[in-house]
Write an enzyme that holds these catalytic residues in place. Sequence first.
Site, PDB file in Angstrom:
ATOM      1  N   CYS A  66       0.816  -1.226   0.000  1.00 15.20           N
ATOM      2  CA  CYS A  66       0.000   0.000   0.000  1.00 15.20           C
ATOM      3  C   CYS A  66       0.844   1.268   0.000  1.00 15.20           C
ATOM      4  O   CYS A  66       0.316   2.354  -0.182  1.00 15.20           O
ATOM      5  CB  CYS A  66      -0.932  -0.018   1.205  1.00 15.20           C
ATOM      6  SG  CYS A  66      -0.067  -0.355   2.734  1.00 15.20           S
TER       7      CYS A  66
HETATM    8  C1  LIG Z   1      -0.094  -5.059   2.778  1.00 17.73           C
HETATM    9  S1  LIG Z   1       0.947  -6.399   3.034  1.00 17.73           S
HETATM   10  C2  LIG Z   1      -0.181  -7.739   2.889  1.00 17.73           C
HETATM   11  C3  LIG Z   1      -0.779  -8.173   4.158  1.00 17.73           C
HETATM   12  C4  LIG Z   1      -1.651  -9.384   4.060  1.00 17.73           C
HETATM   13  N1  LIG Z   1      -2.637  -9.242   3.001  1.00 17.73           N
HETATM   14  C5  LIG Z   1      -2.371  -9.663   5.365  1.00 17.73           C
HETATM   15  O1  LIG Z   1      -3.603  -9.553   5.400  1.00 17.73           O
HETATM   16  O2  LIG Z   1      -1.710  -9.984   6.358  1.00 17.73           O
HETATM   17  C6  LIG Z   1       1.822  -6.505   1.525  1.00 17.73           C
HETATM   18  C7  LIG Z   1       2.835  -7.613   1.496  1.00 17.73           C
HETATM   19  O3  LIG Z   1       3.330  -7.742   0.176  1.00 17.73           O
HETATM   20  C8  LIG Z   1       4.629  -8.250   0.263  1.00 17.73           C
HETATM   21  N2  LIG Z   1       5.332  -8.100  -1.032  1.00 17.73           N
HETATM   22  C9  LIG Z   1       5.844  -6.966  -1.562  1.00 17.73           C
HETATM   23  N3  LIG Z   1       6.390  -7.225  -2.772  1.00 17.73           N
HETATM   24  C10 LIG Z   1       6.234  -8.552  -2.992  1.00 17.73           C
HETATM   25  C11 LIG Z   1       6.617  -9.423  -4.053  1.00 17.73           C
HETATM   26  N4  LIG Z   1       7.269  -8.972  -5.119  1.00 17.73           N
HETATM   27  N5  LIG Z   1       6.281 -10.732  -3.936  1.00 17.73           N
HETATM   28  C12 LIG Z   1       5.626 -11.194  -2.853  1.00 17.73           C
HETATM   29  N6  LIG Z   1       5.247 -10.422  -1.818  1.00 17.73           N
HETATM   30  C13 LIG Z   1       5.547  -9.111  -1.887  1.00 17.73           C
HETATM   31  C14 LIG Z   1       5.213  -7.447   1.404  1.00 17.73           C
HETATM   32  O4  LIG Z   1       6.348  -8.071   1.924  1.00 17.73           O
HETATM   33  C15 LIG Z   1       4.034  -7.387   2.380  1.00 17.73           C
HETATM   34  O5  LIG Z   1       4.127  -8.393   3.335  1.00 17.73           O
END
Ligand SMILES: C[S@@+](CC[C@H](N)C(=O)[O-])C[C@H]1O[C@@H](n2cnc3c(N)ncnc32)[C@H](O)[C@@H]1O
Length: 396
Positions: free
Chosen positions: A146
């Site tokens: 986000c």
């Molecule tokens: C907003 S959080 C998601 C939280 C999750 N939906 C929850 O309810 O607990 C976004 C996540 O995306 C991950 N992220 C960022 N880039 C990514 C990538 N290229 N591949 C996989 N995960 C990624 C981050 O590490 C982070 O943990």
Amino acid sequence: MANIVSVYKNSSKREYVLTDKERDNYRQTSQDSRLAKSSAQLGLLESLHEINTPRLNPCALMPQIEGNKLRCLSLFSGGGGLDLGFDRAGYEHVASYELIPICKETLSSNRPQWNVFGGPDSGDVTKVDWTLYKGQVDVIHGGPPCQPFSIAGEQKGADDERNMWGEFIRAVNTIKPQAFVAENVLGILNPKFEQFVKVNILDKLKDYSVVKFEMNSSDYGVPQIRRRVFFVGFRGSKDFNKFEIPKPTHRWSPYDGLPKQGTISLFDSILGRTMGVREALGLADTKFDNLAPTIRSAFTGKRNTTSVLNSAAGQKTWGDMGVWPNGVQSNRQSASNFPAKHNHFRMSVQDVALLQGFPENWKFSGAVYQVLGQIGNSVSPPVAYQVAKNVAKALM
Ligand SMILES: C[S@@+](CC[C@H](N)C(=O)[O-])C[C@H]1O[C@@H](n2cnc3c(N)ncnc32)[C@H](O)[C@@H]1O
């Protein structure tokens, strides 16, 4: 508290300039805090609060639904807020993908039977060939990072390299599930991102009818103000027309004793009552309780923080409740051994997880700052549950 003069050197780097007096104040505060902590560790301080027994049971906000035979795939899984909500709503888990290794540990230790891909080699969604999942998935869910739309992340939108909406859409358009659920911060509804949402999200999802709406965790029994946006899309127009945006199940109101007969308002008899922070954590009644301000995402901004504080206004709310939002401890025993200023209640990570709607039996892996990062980044599981339940209803 000393004033900080912030000077912008350029748009991406912020530098703080302190006066000598301010620097001395900071030094003194951190020295006091280190002293208090080591005294607490040596058992030299009298414990000021008993170990609390929470009153809120988040599982009651999301009763386990029998298997609905729908298969879900999780992208950007973090510490598992969406994953847990979908699990409790009866979905079968196909796989989770997450970049940060400690999040994989959390997911795998709570659900050893799940297929969890974590870390830069196997968890990075940009490297996955989604054709593997064609015909294997009914619903894709995920919260693309986000920061590109949040104020803390400087709202660079499409220009932010952390913008992962393109990857989420690539997975949806390749796998073509019956439905998808994507979550994001309220910032994405800012008029400055209207074109971004149209061009980079809605126009790219040609096979889907999409609805977007806002949910606040406190409307679903979670003792926190946490407003988030959901995009829910269906491939079939019949399913789309059947989908209902989740209605509030709860309403916040302070506890003032058991309701007397005949005094329950019509509203309260329909909606459950969201507890305040003190009540949810099982603290003594001080005649002042409130919802928690939005718990910050600790993976962004200042690194390795053990604070959940998001704003100056939040500081006042926590203070009025007599709850200390900084120096969160790894367990309730250490929190009880380490009195906070003004006799305020010091929280443990278990307390913070509860205020986000995670049940006690969902254990987070990692150091305190990593656990707070996972909690602060997550969707409140009871909120995820309500969305997952209504998507399943539409698909049945
Ligand atoms: C907003 S959080 C998601 C939280 C999750 N939906 C929850 O309810 O607990 C976004 C996540 O995306 C991950 N992220 C960022 N880039 C990514 C990538 N290229 N591949 C996989 N995960 C990624 C981050 O590490 C982070 O943990």
